[in-house]
Design an enzyme around this catalytic site. Structure first.
Site, mmCIF file in Angstrom:
data_model
loop_
_atom_site.group_PDB
_atom_site.id
_atom_site.type_symbol
_atom_site.label_atom_id
_atom_site.label_comp_id
_atom_site.label_asym_id
_atom_site.label_seq_id
_atom_site.Cartn_x
_atom_site.Cartn_y
_atom_site.Cartn_z
ATOM 1 N N GLY A 8 -17.709 -67.608 -50.743
ATOM 2 C CA GLY A 8 -17.170 -66.291 -50.389
ATOM 3 C C GLY A 8 -17.194 -66.065 -48.895
ATOM 4 C CB SER A 11 -13.395 -61.420 -46.746
ATOM 5 O OG SER A 11 -13.824 -61.506 -48.100
ATOM 6 C CG ASP A 42 -10.230 -69.058 -59.373
ATOM 7 O OD1 ASP A 42 -11.275 -68.378 -59.382
ATOM 8 O OD2 ASP A 42 -9.218 -68.767 -60.034
ATOM 9 N N GLY A 68 -18.354 -63.074 -54.919
ATOM 10 C CA GLY A 68 -18.510 -62.175 -56.056
ATOM 11 C C GLY A 68 -17.280 -61.314 -56.231
ATOM 12 C CB SER A 108 -25.437 -55.740 -56.907
ATOM 13 O OG SER A 108 -25.192 -54.337 -56.871
ATOM 14 C CE1 TYR A 145 -20.278 -56.605 -58.957
ATOM 15 C CE2 TYR A 145 -21.805 -54.770 -59.187
ATOM 16 C CZ TYR A 145 -21.234 -55.768 -58.416
ATOM 17 O OH TYR A 145 -21.632 -55.935 -57.114
ATOM 18 C CE LYS A 149 -22.913 -59.116 -57.873
ATOM 19 N NZ LYS A 149 -22.849 -60.283 -56.947
#
Length: 243
Positions: A8, A11, A42, A68, A108, A145, A149
């Protein structure tokens, strides 16, 4: 020489971390689905993960699993990228890790909203893509999600124990809301009111470089006696809310 893989990396937190590590003199290998990365893959695709791992040369002295996707993505993609991919990629790269390497996964604080018992989360991690696809058929993006996490946090603990004999450390960083390109996705999935309330309590949202600095520290020798932990980087949100 230090050689660190960042997923990742094109960005947000991954890009900030890549810049910081390179400024420290590390060689950084970038992996992202976006063209321009050293390895384009991917991470929702098992075959792509396997192909990427085969192309990565060792020895690696660190891995930062930053890639993520938010709760606006399809549940199967969320579980695949956020939980299955780092576990599988890390497993495939273990023979290429130097003894004493450091690994960090970006989880997270939302992972704590998943109330699954740990054995159930471990079953997801150990079951891989097949288990993730079965779960994805029963949940929406928000729940997927949270589960993903929580899975990242449990995986970090499992990996820390498994890799301890080689002196390889594994830790997790759990951000609160961060000003990244996918913040709008989180507003849509979690609720803008909730995110605004968090910002009102702490004074603002986090910045990618602030989360990256925490990851950078856990990858460094300065944190050499830190292993198997979750480091919350949320501007004190949870402490302030409790107070």
């Amino acid at each position: 020489m230090s050689r660190i893989l960042v997923t990742g990396a094109m960005s947000g937190i991954g890009a900030a971390l890549t810049a910081q590590l390179r400024s420290d003199g590390h060689t950084v290998l970038t992996l992202d689905r976006t063209p321009g990365a050293d390895i384009v893959a991917d991470l929702s695709d098992i075959a792509a993960i396997d192909s990427a791992a085969a192309r990565i040369e060792g020895p690696l002295t660190g891995i930062a699993h930053v890639a993520g996707v938010p709760g606006t993505a399809p549940p199967a993609v969320i579980l695949a990228v956020n939980t299955v991919a780092p576990a599988r990629l890390n497993h495939l790269l273990e023979p290429k890790l130097a003894d004493g390497a450091a690994i960090v996964i970006v989880a997270s604080v939302t992972g704590h909203r998943c109330l699954w018992p740990e054995p159930q989360v471990r079953a997801l991690i150990e079951g891989g893509a097949q288990a993730a696809n079965a779960i994805a058929a029963t949940v929406d993006g928000v729940e997927a999600y949270q589960i993903s996490k929580r899975g990242a946090l449990v995986w970090a603990s499992m990996a820390a124990a498994a890799l301890h004999p080689r002196g390889i450390r594994v830790n997790a960083v759990s951000p609160g809301p961060v000003e990244t390109p996918i913040l709008r996705d989180f507003e849509a999935s979690i609720g803008k009111d909730r995110l605004d309330a968090a910002a009102a309590l702490t004074g603002r949202h986090g910045r990618p470089d602030e989360i990256a600095e925490a990851v950078r520290w856990l990858l460094s020798r300065a944190s050499r006696w830190v292993n198997g932990i979750e480091l919350k980087v949320d501007g004190g949100y949870h402490a302030l809310r409790s107070a």
